[in-house]
Design an enzyme around this catalytic site. Structure first.
Site, mmCIF file in Angstrom:
data_model
loop_
_atom_site.group_PDB
_atom_site.id
_atom_site.type_symbol
_atom_site.label_atom_id
_atom_site.label_comp_id
_atom_site.label_asym_id
_atom_site.label_seq_id
_atom_site.Cartn_x
_atom_site.Cartn_y
_atom_site.Cartn_z
ATOM 1 N N THR A 153 42.610 36.925 40.681
ATOM 2 C CA THR A 153 41.818 36.446 39.063
ATOM 3 C C THR A 153 41.972 37.560 37.963
ATOM 4 O O THR A 153 43.070 37.446 37.352
ATOM 5 C CB THR A 153 40.028 36.746 38.333
ATOM 6 O OG1 THR A 153 39.920 37.739 38.953
ATOM 7 C CG2 THR A 153 39.723 35.665 39.201
ATOM 8 N N THR A 190 35.201 41.266 40.833
ATOM 9 C CA THR A 190 34.810 41.108 42.593
ATOM 10 C C THR A 190 36.345 41.318 43.138
ATOM 11 O O THR A 190 37.167 40.942 43.146
ATOM 12 C CB THR A 190 34.455 39.835 42.406
ATOM 13 O OG1 THR A 190 33.760 39.748 41.997
ATOM 14 C CG2 THR A 190 34.459 39.339 43.422
ATOM 15 N N ASN A 401 39.756 44.995 29.489
ATOM 16 C CA ASN A 401 38.585 44.673 29.474
ATOM 17 C C ASN A 401 37.800 43.971 28.661
ATOM 18 O O ASN A 401 36.683 44.213 28.596
ATOM 19 C CB ASN A 401 37.780 45.745 30.789
ATOM 20 C CG ASN A 401 38.179 46.322 32.519
ATOM 21 O OD1 ASN A 401 37.525 44.618 33.192
ATOM 22 N ND2 ASN A 401 38.513 47.192 32.672
#
Lengths: 406, 406
Positions: A153, A190, A401
């Site tokens: 990702t 994750t 982020n």
């Protein structure tokens, strides 16, 4: 940006495990985003999963399927986490398992589903189901590279590791892939990891091995329980090597296999740290001479989590004051600060709780200018030690982020 | 960068307390960097100090002096923390106290010293001693403004707060200043606070009041024990108001005074949050319907400490997935995620553990575009609640902390 050169290793195939990929368009069109792993009958499969109270639908379904044993397929999608999706999310995960089962002529409970990506959006089940035949038709023992890319990702690199060892003239392989681009405390980043070996291992022993290996690797880059909704680490023993079944945690074969499995886990975990979001440095924080492991970890995490230490290390500033401040608030009871020493690699920067007399900033600077180095703290309280890995905190971390919608 | 407009309040003088400042050149030439506070005889003085194992020399000396009572002076320097300086640091702090004592014709044990700035360098005692006469000659009841500026380090603004209330026709004042530019978990960003009132308060009650007030203010912007080497919060009751002595935590006067003292503490603590390093937003994280206070604080700190939540809030991204992920790993035992609701101000973003049906990103965006807003979590477990304050994590945070040599 990631730390160091990216060298993709030779990925030794694991007899009894094939991997196929396809583009389903879960989030982006035109990139591979689903992986099917087909596991030969008779393999043992074990896993450890997130401890987050908000665990995702595939984690709930996967744990349930795994408990019944006889697993034949993993199905992984990136782009959508199927987390916080309630009853519908559970049904969607089950639907995907059923679609694999139909194609593979097995039962849905023999499929373990995994998802990673955006939280809180429903899984586009038809897109995934439509892409399954392409994934199934590409199944190959050499599919590790493509699978490592398909599960990414925010990762900037695929992560793979593979080792081999010999026992009684037989070559045993351990090969794995992972995704995750977390700094320490990955929170939402994750982590998924899939490690397989052709060794023959009894189910209860394999359950134990994955716990031990994860504890010495992925659990040293995040704090217990401080996990994302979807974190999962799976270990498969296909049992296709010509060796007797291992069922006890003792003996030469066990020692070799456990070492190889742990090595692959650690390489993958370090790969995640090195690919930390915006990371420019990979730092080992080792605490020795502790009264017990728990206090060693407390100190190591206090340093590794301190945003002030992490920004100082981004700036290549050997700021020993920030490091000992973190030692001081880590919560070690009755710490005698006059027994504390701190090293950057082999350079002593703090001795007996004060700046080391012989220390010069040039020495510290030379260490922290490296892409990888260690911070080592001696507590002077006992003989326990532990180690965690972390990254610096950079501008790129904030940019990634602030922009990524996870 | 700091959050919101900077409005310097009217600072009501406190009879019996005067403040003087001077430039000693501790770190930088030409800026005021020492403060002397002279306290009239008969005042009560209480303080709470850092719990960091590596507490600084002035903290050790100051605690010791305070325990003997009869305090007449505070001496504060910025630019050097006198921390991790061993025996010499203790001697240096005592020397400074002695120099004040000589000028003030009292004893060294009646002086409490404070330092903030670089760690691990010896205090330039002669510079400070040489500047003391200038500081003593500028002592004034109106010296609060100048003192607030002189104690700054990475602060972009001085912090002051002042309130008054009436009791039996008498006007009572509470006035305070603070320094500190921490995001939550200030670590090295030393916090100093000095609050004074002309009320007449018995020593044991004042000891209790400063603990309570700090717990509802400065301890809500950092975690217990997660403090710098020099953090200190002092409360002085000069006793010059024409009122009877308060000695019990009950009654109308106590209630009014405690409210005023807590108000000043909270205003100063919020001032520190708003001046958080690189902060562009000031965020209240409130957790309600908890089984107990402890679990409310666990959840509030998990959210407030999450770098992923903080960067999302910098980006004005109402990323509810990251917020509930933090709720999920906060360590609340047997959390029923289906009872969890999350609000941004009054906008419900998560209901019963899932994205609220009626929620639109535009609603969330409107809330988080503000400079100040609240994140509120309902746990659905009981009637306890608690609140902490934090900031976003911005590029400027990285820049400031990568460059500042603390």
């Amino acid at each position: 940006m990631a730390v160091g050169e990216h060298i993709w290793p030779v990925m030794h195939p694991i007899a009894g495990l094939t991997l196929g990929t396809a583009s389903a368009g879960v989030k982006y069109a035109g990139r591979t985003d689903i992986v099917v792993m087909a596991i030969a009958e008779g393999a043992a499969v074990s896993g450890v999963f997130t401890q987050n109270a908000f665990c995702a639908a595939p984690v709930i379904v996967g744990r349930n399927h795994l408990s019944a044993g006889d697993i034949r397929y993993f199905l992984i999608n990136s782009g959508n986490a199927n987390a916080c999706t309630g009853e519908r999310g559970l049904a969607d995960a089950e639907s995907c398992c059923q679609a694999v089962a139909t194609l593979g002529d097995i039962e849905a409970r023999q499929v373990v589903p995994f998802s990673t990506g955006v939280i809180g959006e429903y899984l586009p089940v038809p897109k995934i189901v439509n892409a399954l035949p392409a994934a199934m038709s590409s199944l190959s023992v050499n599919g590790w590279d493509a699978a490592a890319k398909a599960i990414m990702t925010t990762d900037t690199r695929p992560k793979g590791a593979s080792v081999q060892f010999e026992h009684d003239g037989e070559v045993i392989s351990v090969t794995g892939i992972a995704k995750g681009a977390g700094m320490i405390r990955p929170n939402m980043a994750t982590m998924l990891a899939y490690i397989a070996t052709d060794a023959v291992v009894a189910q209860p022993l394999l359950d134990d091995m994955v716990k031990r290996a994860a504890d010495q690797s992925f659990n040293r880059i995040s704090i217990d329980g401080d996990t994302s909704t979807n974190d999962s680490c799976l270990l498969v023993a296909t049992g296709q090597a010509g060796l007797p079944m291992l069922s006890d945690p003792a003996g030469e074969l066990y020692d070799k296999l456990m070492a190889a499995v742990t090595d692959v886990h650690r390489q993958l975990a370090l790969g995640i740290v090195r690919d930390g979001e915006g990371a420019s440095k990979c730092i080992s924080v080792a605490v020795t001479q502790g009264g017990n492991k728990e206090e060693c970890l407390k100190v190591a995490y206090a340093i590794a989590h301190s945003p002030l230490v992490k920004t100082a290390l981004f700036a290549s500033d050997p700021n020993w004051g920030r490091i000992i401040c973190a030692v001081g608030y880590a919560g070690v009871r009755a710490l005698d600060t006059q027994k504390v020493n701190v090293y950057l690699d082999d350079v002593c920067i703090v001795r007996a709780g004060q700046r080391a007399q012989e220390y010069t900033e040039e020495q510290g600077q030379a260490v922290v200018d490296q892409a990888e180095f260690s911070v080592r703290v001696e507590l002077g309280r006992g003989h326990s030690s532990d180690e965690v890995w972390t990254t610096d905190l950079s501008h790129d971390y904030v940019t990634i982020n602030a922009e990524y919608r996870s």
